[in-house]
Design an enzyme around this catalytic site. Structure first.
Site, PDB file in Angstrom:
ATOM      1  N   ASP A 255      13.559  61.100 116.004  1.00  0.00           N
ATOM      2  CA  ASP A 255      13.810  60.187 117.050  1.00  0.00           C
ATOM      3  C   ASP A 255      14.329  58.664 116.168  1.00  0.00           C
ATOM      4  OD1 ASP A 255      14.073  58.338 119.303  1.00  0.00           O
ATOM      5  OD2 ASP A 255      12.792  60.118 120.443  1.00  0.00           O
TER       6      ASP A 255
ATOM      7  N   HIS B  99      17.491  59.555 115.514  1.00  0.00           N
ATOM      8  CA  HIS B  99      18.489  58.939 116.474  1.00  0.00           C
ATOM      9  C   HIS B  99      19.310  57.842 116.112  1.00  0.00           C
ATOM     10  CE1 HIS B  99      16.493  61.691 120.097  1.00  0.00           C
ATOM     11  NE2 HIS B  99      17.019  62.516 118.916  1.00  0.00           N
TER      12      HIS B  99
END
EC number: 3.2.1.67
Length: 432
Positions: free
Chosen positions: A245, A268
């Site tokens: 993430d 991310h």
């Protein structure tokens, strides 16, 4: 001009994470290179006594031994977790009373996999259902040594696949810390985010090695490297992050944040937000510098994500929209990307797939004075022919967004950007 880590730089960085205190300095400002914090960091006082934590071994809970050593050596001492020993933690630890103390982690600290206990007893922090195994706070606290904290995450990855509403603890909770140094340390297998930095100031994270993936079909989700929240004058630097993430996420009311010299893989991106999740609440992210980042195999490089002005649902356990606030004076400078979907992404429609509805109810947050500079590399091709997207839900809420020296192409050689409701004359990119 350097944009990315060379092989030698990566090896040097990894070696700096070995079990030693080399590189730790009580003059925190001297450790911040090449950029300095937005405000000078307070120095750390010398320590005059040492306490060693006793390990019970055999998986027995060492929490009482840890707290005993912390109380004994608080106010001027050092607590040592000895090398080649495993310390088991099966009790939520409130360590917010600490003052002028070092924690030298040479061994391994592992948290139990008693999911029922941790869901009931982990520390609850309100924002996005965040919970932590422990709270570390106080004044002038340093945690270093190159040892390991292990969150025993696999049982949580599998449980979350069955129930998205379970409360998964964050591995390292820095809560209410005023002045501190964290690192070098190894962080492994966090159930959720790896680090939450909340209500804290004047803290430097230096030499953090993050890694941990699922060994089953169930992914390790929401494993952000850092999340800053209601915190000021934080430095994150010289670290290697392998996660699933955000590499770093600046959550609401993060101000004066410096991030530099990171190697991020599988993430991310380095993200502002998400912001505006809670209706009526004011979220501010201001004065952020992100410098010299290598980003590999990620969904994003630089990212600003804001909820729209209408209720939305990102997932069963992540819903919101309608919040207020601003993003101001944020700079991303020198980023190398490889196999990244979006080199740059700015969205005010986070969590809302209906773009018509999103445009009808534009975000209540303003975005201004944003600089993307000196990017280079190659995207994954997933968004071909586009390599970036800078989209505001209304021209009234975005201003002074700049992009310069962006040398990023897709595998096919295209370099298109989606540019909507922004001043294209300030963007030195190919707005298709």
């Amino acid at each position: 001009m350097k944009f990315s880590y060379s092989f030698v730089q990566v090896v040097t960085l990894l070696l700096s994470l070995s079990p030693s205190v080399e590189g730790f300095t009580r003059s925190r400002n001297d450790a911040c290179k090449p950029n300095h914090p937005f405000r000078p960091l307070p120095p750390s006082q010398p320590r005059t006594k040492t306490c060693h934590v006793v390990s019970n071994g055999h998986g027995k809970d060492d929490s009482k031994n840890i707290m005993k050593a912390l109380h004994k050596c608080n106010n001027g001492g050092k607590v040592v977790f000895d090398a080649n020993k495993v310390y088991t933690v099966g009790t939520a630890l409130d360590m917010t009373f600490l003052k002028h103390i070092d924690l030298e982690v040479l061994g391994k600290i592992q948290f139990t996999n008693d999911t029922d206990y941790w869901q009931a007893n982990s520390f609850k922090h309100g924002f996005q259902n965040a919970t932590t195994f422990f709270q570390l706070g106080g004044e002038d606290v340093n945690v270093y040594g190159g040892g390991t904290l292990d969150g025993n995450g696999q049982v949580w990855y599998d449980l979350y696949a069955e129930d998205a509403l379970i409360l998964r603890p964050i591995l390292f909770g820095v809560i209410g810390l005023k002045g501190g140094t964290i690192g070098p340390l190894k962080l492994r297998y966090s159930p959720q985010w790896y680090q939450l930095v909340a209500n804290s100031s004047d803290v430097i994270f230096d030499g953090i090695d993050i890694s941990g993936y699922s060994s089953s079909k169930n992914e390790a989700k929401n494993t952000d490297g850092w999340d800053t929240y209601r915190s000021d004058n934080i430095v994150i630097q010289n670290s290697v992050i392998n996660n699933g993430d955000d590499c770093v996420s600046f959550k609401p009311n993060s101000t004066n944040i410096l991030v530099q010299n990171l190697h991020c893989n599988g993430s991310h991106g380095i993200s502002v937000g998400s912001l505006g999740q809670y209706k009526g609440e004011v979220d501010i992210v201001q004065n952020v510098l992100v410098y010299n980042i290598s980003m590999y195999n990620a969904s994003d490089g630089a990212r600003i994500k804001v909820w729209p002005g209408v209720s939305s649902a990102m997932s069963e356990d992540l819903q919101g929209g309608g919040g207020l606030g601003s993003v101001k004076n944020v700079t991303y400078n020198q980023m190398y990307i490889e196999n990244v979907d979006w080199a740059i992404e700015v969205t005010q429609c986070y969590g809302q797939k209906n773009l018509t509805l999103c445009n009808e109810y534009p975000s209540n947050l303003t975005i201004s004075d944003i600089h993307f500079k000196n990017f280079r590399g190659t995207t994954s091709g997933k968004r071909d022919p586009n390599v970036g997207t800078i989209v505001c839900s209304s021209p009234n809420v975005c201003s002074d967004i700049y992009a310069e020296n962006i040398d990023v192409k897709s595998p096919k050689g295209t370099d298109n950007f989606v540019c909507t409701n922004v001043d294209k004359s300030l963007l030195d990119v190919n707005c298709a």
